[in-house]
Design a protein around this motif. Structure first.
Motif: not given
Length: 483
Positions: A339-364
């Motif tokens: 359950q802890l592995v799953t919980a960490i995975t969910n959080q890392i996925r959210k961080l990666l989604l934020v990275k997608g925004f930060v690297e998009s044309r909206y990054r400014s």
């Protein structure tokens, strides 16, 4: 025979010398107490029962009853004692208990126990004679009793998705209660025994009366409410729990500390017991637990401990992550370390989604270190537009796949949005701050480490705690620290 109060039952077990046991035991009431009573009974029946092949624990889903009875009617090898436990049964629930079951499912979901929430919801669907599809979207508002609330709550969508992805099905409409009652009346082989645990019984039912007549009923209920008589019993149970934990660890707690503990936790036996275990670990070699210890430790644990663990991971706070890891593993808040592995995975996925925004044309629109009011005014509007574009593109992809006859992703597109609830933007703001602590390649590396940990826990005999500690070090350490 009359139902036995759990205290008397425990006292009788300590005196028990003979090897004769009832064919069936029904232990019901407070979850913490009925699990404790079942453990005490099993230790007398089959010492070291967890390692004994003649003991089997079965999830309390009605669909399991037929196999349960079949196993009970099979003679054990060498005429040894055989015990089957039908755990956390829902056998006594009826349609009239819809509100209770729905509330218990939500409590399990809120406590990050989605498996337990799913079992409760599936049991409710069996009682109402409905299918998983009936609980999707608007359909369920016509089915679930609005008087109990929660029918339009999105948590139900998450549980339904879990059931589908885990291939869980609604129990059949067979009269399981009558079948179990008839089987108990017929009897089992002499040395085969059944233990049923549940938080709810209906004493009017024939099954209850049959068990009471032919077996043993252990009553673990504790009166709720603030009336003097109820509070007296609650305080007695809390004191017994306190004594059991402190005597085992050779610790003491001063009166002010005990008073603060009761005030902060209330009558929640599982939380009370886990809080005591954490206090024992916190004071270390010191004998006395003080009010300051209670206030410090419980102030921290009033939040969801699983949340605090993942929060420390995404903060890259190695020491606190290891502390909460030990606390979770020792405290019993989780059903399985995976359950802890799953919980960490969910959080890392959210961080990666934020990275997608930060690297998009909206990054400014995102400025590292910006204050929250800036984030609300500038960043969130850009995030909303980014998510809209993503959903539009995802819809095109799904339509294209459908035209080609391919299956679309079972994962909801909303799960891949940066801000699913933009009106509640502070958690999103915190996630942006956390994302800045990681490089994109470090997040990908974290996914690799999570996959390795998952595989090791499933396929090797290595201690789960060591695997998780290694995982924490891998994720929290920065690139130059990794050897």
């Amino acid at each position: 025979m009359p139902a036995i109060n759990f205290k008397k039952f425990e006292q009788d077990l300590k005196k028990k010398q003979e090897t004769s046991f009832a064919p069936v035991y029904l232990i019901h009431g407070e979850e913490f107490l009925y699990k404790k009573m079942m453990g005490s009974l099993l230790e007398v029946m089959l010492p070291d029962y967890l390692k004994n092949p003649n003991y089997q624990s079965v999830a309390g889903i009605n669909n399991n009853i037929a196999d349960l009875i079949s196993t009970l009617n099979t003679f054990s090898m060498l005429s040894e004692l055989k015990v089957l436990a039908f755990c956390d049964s829902r056998i006594f629930y009826s349609k009239q208990d819809e509100g209770i079951i729905l509330q218990k499912a939500k409590e399990a979901f809120d406590g990050d126990d989605i498996k337990k929430a799913a079992l409760q919801l599936l049991n409710l669907m069996a009682l109402l004679d409905i299918k998983l599809d009936d609980l999707k979207g608007e359909k369920r508002k016509k089915i679930l009793n609005q008087g109990h609330g929660g029918a339009d709550d999105p948590w139900i969508d998450d549980v339904v998705k879990y059931c589908i992805s885990s291939n869980l099905s609604v129990p059949s409409g067979t009269d399981h209660m009558q079948f179990l009652q008839d089987s108990i009346k017929k009897g089992f082989p002499e040395k085969n025994h059944l233990i049923i645990t549940t938080d709810h019984v209906d004493k009017r039912r024939g099954l209850y009366k049959t068990i009471k007549e032919l077996g043993v009923v252990v009553d673990c209920t504790v009166p709720a409410g603030g009336r003097m008589e109820a509070r007296k019993i609650q305080n007695s149970v809390l004191h017994d729990t306190l004594t059991a934990v402190l005597d085992k660890s050779r610790k003491k707690i001063n009166p002010n500390g005990y008073s603060a503990l009761c005030k902060m936790v209330g009558f929640d036996l599982r939380t009370f017991n886990n809080s005591l275990e954490k206090l024992v670990n916190y004071v270390g070699s010191r004998e006395m637990i003080t009010v300051e210890d209670v206030e410090y430790v419980l102030k921290r644990t009033k939040k969801d401990p699983l949340y605090e663990f993942t929060d420390a991971i995404t903060d890259r706070n190695r020491d606190m992550a290891l502390f909460y890891l030990a606390s979770l593993l020792d405290g019993g808040e989780i059903n399985h370390p995976l359950q802890l592995v799953t919980a960490i995975t969910n959080q890392i996925r959210k961080l990666l989604l934020v990275k997608g925004f930060v690297e998009s044309r909206y990054r400014s629109a995102w400025q590292p270190g910006c204050p929250y009011n800036h984030f609300q005014k500038i960043t969130i509007p850009a995030v909303i537009e980014y998510d809209k574009e993503f959903l539009k593109e995802q819809k095109k992809i799904d339509e294209m796949l459908l035209k080609k006859g391919s299956k679309t992703s079972e994962k909801s597109a909303s799960d891949l949005m940066v801000a699913r609830t933009p009106k509640n933007s502070f958690p999103v703001y915190k996630m942006f701050q956390k994302s800045d602590r990681f490089k994109k390649r470090e997040l990908f590396k974290a996914f690799e480490s999570l996959g390795e940990a998952d595989e090791m826990m499933k396929s090797t005999g290595m201690e789960h705690k060591l695997i998780l500690e290694r995982l924490v070090l891998q994720i929290c350490s920065r690139e130059q620290e990794i050897v």
